[in-house]
Design a protein around this motif. Structure first.
Motif, PDB file in Angstrom:
ATOM      1  N   GLN A  28       0.829  -1.203   0.000  1.00 25.51           N
ATOM      2  CA  GLN A  28       0.000   0.000   0.000  1.00 25.51           C
ATOM      3  C   GLN A  28       0.865   1.256   0.000  1.00 25.51           C
ATOM      4  OE1 GLN A  28      -3.274   0.094   2.849  1.00 25.51           O
ATOM      5  NE2 GLN A  28      -3.298  -2.144   2.951  1.00 25.51           N
ATOM      6  N   LEU A  29       1.957   1.248   0.747  1.00 26.21           N
ATOM      7  CA  LEU A  29       2.840   2.406   0.781  1.00 26.21           C
ATOM      8  C   LEU A  29       3.537   2.594  -0.562  1.00 26.21           C
ATOM      9  CD1 LEU A  29       4.414   1.934   4.330  1.00 26.21           C
ATOM     10  CD2 LEU A  29       2.874   3.762   3.625  1.00 26.21           C
ATOM     11  N   LEU A  30       4.031   1.506  -1.152  1.00 32.05           N
ATOM     12  CA  LEU A  30       4.730   1.611  -2.430  1.00 32.05           C
ATOM     13  C   LEU A  30       3.818   2.172  -3.517  1.00 32.05           C
ATOM     14  CD1 LEU A  30       6.741  -1.741  -2.391  1.00 32.05           C
ATOM     15  CD2 LEU A  30       7.702   0.559  -2.349  1.00 32.05           C
ATOM     16  N   ARG A  31       2.554   1.786  -3.493  1.00 34.78           N
ATOM     17  CA  ARG A  31       1.625   2.284  -4.505  1.00 34.78           C
ATOM     18  C   ARG A  31       1.243   3.735  -4.259  1.00 34.78           C
ATOM     19  NH1 ARG A  31      -2.348  -2.917  -5.890  1.00 34.78           N
ATOM     20  NH2 ARG A  31      -0.626  -4.302  -6.517  1.00 34.78           N
ATOM     21  N   SER A  32       1.610   4.252  -3.108  1.00 31.16           N
ATOM     22  CA  SER A  32       1.416   5.677  -2.807  1.00 31.16           C
ATOM     23  C   SER A  32       2.721   6.457  -2.927  1.00 31.16           C
ATOM     24  CB  SER A  32       0.840   5.841  -1.396  1.00 31.16           C
ATOM     25  OG  SER A  32      -0.421   5.220  -1.280  1.00 31.16           O
ATOM     26  N   HIS A  33       3.726   5.852  -3.597  1.00 30.77           N
ATOM     27  CA  HIS A  33       5.028   6.483  -3.838  1.00 30.77           C
ATOM     28  C   HIS A  33       5.786   6.704  -2.524  1.00 30.77           C
ATOM     29  CE1 HIS A  33       4.421   7.907  -8.193  1.00 30.77           C
ATOM     30  NE2 HIS A  33       3.402   7.142  -7.877  1.00 30.77           N
ATOM     31  N   LEU A  34       5.622   5.754  -1.594  1.00 32.65           N
ATOM     32  CA  LEU A  34       6.348   5.790  -0.329  1.00 32.65           C
ATOM     33  C   LEU A  34       7.074   4.463  -0.164  1.00 32.65           C
ATOM     34  CD1 LEU A  34       3.567   7.317   1.971  1.00 32.65           C
ATOM     35  CD2 LEU A  34       5.552   8.511   1.025  1.00 32.65           C
ATOM     36  N   TYR A  35       8.374   4.528   0.153  1.00 34.09           N
ATOM     37  CA  TYR A  35       9.173   3.305   0.301  1.00 34.09           C
ATOM     38  C   TYR A  35       9.254   2.958   1.783  1.00 34.09           C
ATOM     39  CZ  TYR A  35      12.535  -0.257  -1.065  1.00 34.09           C
ATOM     40  OH  TYR A  35      13.145  -1.450  -1.317  1.00 34.09           O
ATOM     41  N   PRO A  36       8.718   1.801   2.196  1.00 34.46           N
ATOM     42  CA  PRO A  36       8.696   1.447   3.623  1.00 34.46           C
ATOM     43  C   PRO A  36      10.068   1.034   4.142  1.00 34.46           C
ATOM     44  CG  PRO A  36       7.836  -0.360   2.311  1.00 34.46           C
ATOM     45  CD  PRO A  36       8.087   0.776   1.350  1.00 34.46           C
ATOM     46  N   ALA A  37      10.310   1.322   5.420  1.00 32.84           N
ATOM     47  CA  ALA A  37      11.592   0.952   6.035  1.00 32.84           C
ATOM     48  C   ALA A  37      11.625  -0.527   6.394  1.00 32.84           C
ATOM     49  CB  ALA A  37      11.841   1.799   7.270  1.00 32.84           C
ATOM     50  N   THR A  38      10.473  -1.132   6.665  1.00 25.52           N
ATOM     51  CA  THR A  38      10.389  -2.553   6.993  1.00 25.52           C
ATOM     52  C   THR A  38       9.243  -3.162   6.194  1.00 25.52           C
ATOM     53  OG1 THR A  38       8.960  -2.055   8.894  1.00 25.52           O
ATOM     54  CG2 THR A  38      11.321  -2.287   9.326  1.00 25.52           C
ATOM     55  N   ILE A  39       9.267  -4.482   6.076  1.00 24.77           N
ATOM     56  CA  ILE A  39       8.244  -5.184   5.308  1.00 24.77           C
ATOM     57  C   ILE A  39       6.961  -5.349   6.127  1.00 24.77           C
ATOM     58  CG2 ILE A  39       7.689  -7.277   4.036  1.00 24.77           C
ATOM     59  CD1 ILE A  39       9.851  -5.551   2.753  1.00 24.77           C
ATOM     60  N   SER A  40       7.103  -5.775   7.366  1.00 24.29           N
ATOM     61  CA  SER A  40       5.932  -5.998   8.212  1.00 24.29           C
ATOM     62  C   SER A  40       5.752  -4.834   9.186  1.00 24.29           C
ATOM     63  CB  SER A  40       6.087  -7.304   8.992  1.00 24.29           C
ATOM     64  OG  SER A  40       7.241  -7.272   9.815  1.00 24.29           O
ATOM     65  N   GLU A  41       4.523  -4.360   9.304  1.00 29.22           N
ATOM     66  CA  GLU A  41       4.158  -3.279  10.213  1.00 29.22           C
ATOM     67  C   GLU A  41       5.114  -2.078  10.106  1.00 29.22           C
ATOM     68  OE1 GLU A  41       1.421  -3.052  11.882  1.00 29.22           O
ATOM     69  OE2 GLU A  41       0.757  -5.066  11.290  1.00 29.22           O
ATOM     70  N   PRO A  42       5.265  -1.503   8.926  1.00 30.41           N
ATOM     71  CA  PRO A  42       6.181  -0.356   8.782  1.00 30.41           C
ATOM     72  C   PRO A  42       5.684   0.851   9.570  1.00 30.41           C
ATOM     73  CG  PRO A  42       4.866  -0.666   6.798  1.00 30.41           C
ATOM     74  CD  PRO A  42       4.591  -1.842   7.666  1.00 30.41           C
ATOM     75  N   GLN A  43       6.627   1.566  10.166  1.00 28.50           N
ATOM     76  CA  GLN A  43       6.332   2.788  10.902  1.00 28.50           C
ATOM     77  C   GLN A  43       7.062   3.995  10.315  1.00 28.50           C
ATOM     78  OE1 GLN A  43       6.763   2.267  15.200  1.00 28.50           O
ATOM     79  NE2 GLN A  43       6.628   0.047  14.929  1.00 28.50           N
ATOM     80  N   THR A  44       7.903   3.737   9.312  1.00 29.39           N
ATOM     81  CA  THR A  44       8.683   4.788   8.661  1.00 29.39           C
ATOM     82  C   THR A  44       8.720   4.521   7.163  1.00 29.39           C
ATOM     83  OG1 THR A  44      10.092   4.996  10.621  1.00 29.39           O
ATOM     84  CG2 THR A  44      10.926   5.956   8.586  1.00 29.39           C
ATOM     85  N   ALA A  45       8.702   5.577   6.391  1.00 29.77           N
ATOM     86  CA  ALA A  45       8.816   5.458   4.939  1.00 29.77           C
ATOM     87  C   ALA A  45       9.498   6.702   4.404  1.00 29.77           C
ATOM     88  CB  ALA A  45       7.448   5.269   4.290  1.00 29.77           C
ATOM     89  N   ALA A  46      10.040   6.579   3.194  1.00 29.57           N
ATOM     90  CA  ALA A  46      10.648   7.720   2.500  1.00 29.57           C
ATOM     91  C   ALA A  46       9.942   7.899   1.168  1.00 29.57           C
ATOM     92  CB  ALA A  46      12.140   7.500   2.288  1.00 29.57           C
ATOM     93  N   SER A  47       9.706   9.124   0.799  1.00 30.79           N
ATOM     94  CA  SER A  47       9.067   9.385  -0.491  1.00 30.79           C
ATOM     95  C   SER A  47      10.032   9.038  -1.624  1.00 30.79           C
ATOM     96  CB  SER A  47       8.641  10.845  -0.586  1.00 30.79           C
ATOM     97  OG  SER A  47       9.774  11.698  -0.631  1.00 30.79           O
ATOM     98  N   LEU A  48       9.480   8.559  -2.727  1.00 27.04           N
ATOM     99  CA  LEU A  48      10.318   8.240  -3.884  1.00 27.04           C
ATOM    100  C   LEU A  48      10.994   9.489  -4.432  1.00 27.04           C
ATOM    101  CD1 LEU A  48       8.219   5.584  -5.843  1.00 27.04           C
ATOM    102  CD2 LEU A  48       9.900   5.260  -4.020  1.00 27.04           C
ATOM    103  N   ALA A  49      10.359  10.644  -4.253  1.00 23.18           N
ATOM    104  CA  ALA A  49      10.985  11.902  -4.684  1.00 23.18           C
ATOM    105  C   ALA A  49      12.270  12.157  -3.909  1.00 23.18           C
ATOM    106  CB  ALA A  49      10.010  13.053  -4.490  1.00 23.18           C
ATOM    107  N   LEU A  50      12.258  11.881  -2.605  1.00 25.91           N
ATOM    108  CA  LEU A  50      13.468  12.065  -1.795  1.00 25.91           C
ATOM    109  C   LEU A  50      14.554  11.085  -2.215  1.00 25.91           C
ATOM    110  CD1 LEU A  50      15.130  13.100   0.626  1.00 25.91           C
ATOM    111  CD2 LEU A  50      13.926  11.431   2.038  1.00 25.91           C
ATOM    112  N   LEU A  51      14.190   9.835  -2.471  1.00 25.81           N
ATOM    113  CA  LEU A  51      15.185   8.824  -2.821  1.00 25.81           C
ATOM    114  C   LEU A  51      15.845   9.132  -4.166  1.00 25.81           C
ATOM    115  CD1 LEU A  51      13.286   5.615  -1.661  1.00 25.81           C
ATOM    116  CD2 LEU A  51      15.082   6.878  -0.468  1.00 25.81           C
ATOM    117  N   LYS A  52      15.066   9.600  -5.121  1.00 24.69           N
ATOM    118  CA  LYS A  52      15.660  10.003  -6.398  1.00 24.69           C
ATOM    119  C   LYS A  52      16.578  11.203  -6.204  1.00 24.69           C
ATOM    120  CE  LYS A  52      14.532  11.345 -11.137  1.00 24.69           C
ATOM    121  NZ  LYS A  52      13.443  11.594 -12.125  1.00 24.69           N
ATOM    122  N   HIS A  53      16.141  12.148  -5.388  1.00 22.67           N
ATOM    123  CA  HIS A  53      16.959  13.330  -5.087  1.00 22.67           C
ATOM    124  C   HIS A  53      18.276  12.917  -4.436  1.00 22.67           C
ATOM    125  CE1 HIS A  53      17.562  17.602  -4.120  1.00 22.67           C
ATOM    126  NE2 HIS A  53      17.985  17.196  -2.938  1.00 22.67           N
TER     127      HIS A  53
END
Length: 434
Positions: free
Chosen positions: A138-163
């Motif tokens: 669900q996070l990936l489809r919202s352009h957010l990369y999760p920090a963990t696979i199960s029960e993620p509490q942190t994510a980074a935007s794909l815009a930040l990662l490309k930057h």
């Protein structure tokens, strides 16, 4: 006139405009510019427009931009607040911006998103429908990369990662420096406690680069999945070097002797002793797993270490008879280091690294290391003539074929190719040679 001379005469005007931006912009009325009903106290720090809105209109305007910083007017100056405080919730897992009927809030309702303008704590809801995807999807489809696979509490935007990816190439900015920049963008005073997500950012950035590499090399269309990736298949090939089946004519291997030079492969070998790694408490796969097992430029770790363990003491490295080459005559200091540098094989004419042709050096530029790297780079290609440039070629090539026969036959090259191989010392290094 020089632009700076013109500016000196206009400094007062520029300063006045900067002061004006810190206030209400000359507005005297106190009503929201959108609804004209409620008091206006909020403005967006990241929008071009500095219009003032009430809390409800501000939340409505930022449904599609939930990672903006909001300022609230306190009577004499603005202070920073967040859209979460104003009541905005981010719904993931539903296409078209729909709201889930049974939303599931993130753990402790304190989800952290890293974006180009700072570290945000947001109110995030996962989809709780019966046929919903897992949270990371669900996070990936919202352009957010999760920090963990199960029960993620942190994510980074794909815009930040490309930057971050591009910035690391252009300015050599480290991940730590970038994260500290994001932290200061969130609060530059240092008095507001922040939840540290640096380690999570490192894992996300490493995974992002790996996934992008797999995507760009076509592994997403591989029937066998990612694990079907072969040795060196994720490396970028030099477009000008000879590659059978790609840029060579049919029956090129049967070309007459006076035409075989057209299919020559020019290689350059060298070592870099600045790429060191310090000793760590543990470097096992459990604590520091490798994502690419020989898929790109580095040799396969398991095969490489097995080779070193088997032939480390069996392969002699005699003193140089040409000059006092430190690469030949002495080992690098390993104090506090697990890796003293790296050895590599690349295209000598176009500066492309060869697939499966980079390896760690544990005790300096030893033959047992460089031999494996050299032969590994040749196992994935065919060529008519081979030209090898190496600054210690005068010593290294002497017993190369004798040493090759001691290694497993997977590292051997044919007798015909050996007879057409030539070794040279780069011109820059010639003055140091006898």
């Amino acid at each position: 006139d020089h632009p700076l001379l013109v500016f000196k005469g206009e400094r007062d005007r520029f300063l006045t405009e900067f002061v004006r931006l810190d206030g209400r912009g000359g507005r005297t009325d106190n009503l929201c510019i959108a609804c004209k009903v409620h008091p206006a106290a909020f403005q967006c720090q990241d929008c071009f427009s500095k219009d003032l809105f009430c809390s409800g209109c501000m939340v409505f305007r930022h449904q599609e931009n939930p990672l903006h910083w909001i300022e609230v007017w306190g009577g004499t100056y603005f202070t920073r607040t967040t859209l979460k405080v104003l009541g905005l919730r981010i719904q993931v897992g539903h296409d078209g911006g729909g709201v889930c009927g049974v939303p599931k809030r993130a753990h402790d309702d304190g989800f952290i998103i890293l974006h180009t303008n700072g570290v945000h704590e947001v109110g995030l809801d996962f989809c709780g429908c019966a046929f919903s995807k897992d949270h990371s999807t669900q996070l990936l489809r919202s352009h957010l990369y999760p920090a963990t696979i199960s029960e993620p509490q942190t994510a980074a935007s794909l815009a930040l990662l490309k930057h971050a990816h591009i910035l690391s190439f252009e300015s050599k900015c480290s991940a730590y420096e970038l994260y500290q920049t994001l932290s200061r963008l969130s609060d530059n005073s240092g008095v507001v406690p922040q939840r540290n997500r640096y380690r999570a950012f490192l894992n996300i950035l490493r995974q992002y680069r790996h996934v992008k590499m797999l995507k760009r090399t076509g592994r997403g269309h591989e029937r066998g999945g990612v694990d079907a990736t072969g040795t060196g298949q994720c490396a970028i090939l030099c477009p000008a070097c000879p590659h059978p089946g790609l840029n060579l004519p049919e029956n090129w291997e049967n070309a007459p002797a006076d035409k075989r030079w057209l299919y020559s492969l020019f290689l350059s070998m060298d070592a870099n002793f600045r790429l060191r790694r310090r000793l760590k408490r543990s470097t096992s796969e459990a604590t520091d797993p490798s994502l690419s097992q020989g898929w790109a430029y580095f040799v396969t770790p398991s095969q490489y270490m097995e080779h070193l363990n088997q032939f480390d003491k069996a392969i002699e490295q005699p003193k140089s008879t040409c000059s006092n080459h430190s690469a030949v005559n002495s080992e690098r200091s390993t104090r506090g280091l697990s890796v003293t540098g790296v050895g590599s094989v690349g295209c000598a004419r176009h500066n492309f690294f060869r697939p499966h042709a980079v390896g760690d050096l544990q005790k300096g530029e030893r033959y047992v290391n460089m031999d494996f790297i050299f032969f590994s780079s040749l196992c994935l290609t065919a060529f008519g003539l081979l030209v090898v440039s190496y600054d210690i070629a005068c010593q290294w090539f002497k017993n190369l074929w004798t040493r090759m026969h001691k290694y497993p036959d997977t590292l051997w090259i044919s007798e015909n190719l050996r007879s057409t191989t030539r070794f040279f010392v780069p011109k820059f290094h010639l003055p140091a040679h006898v």
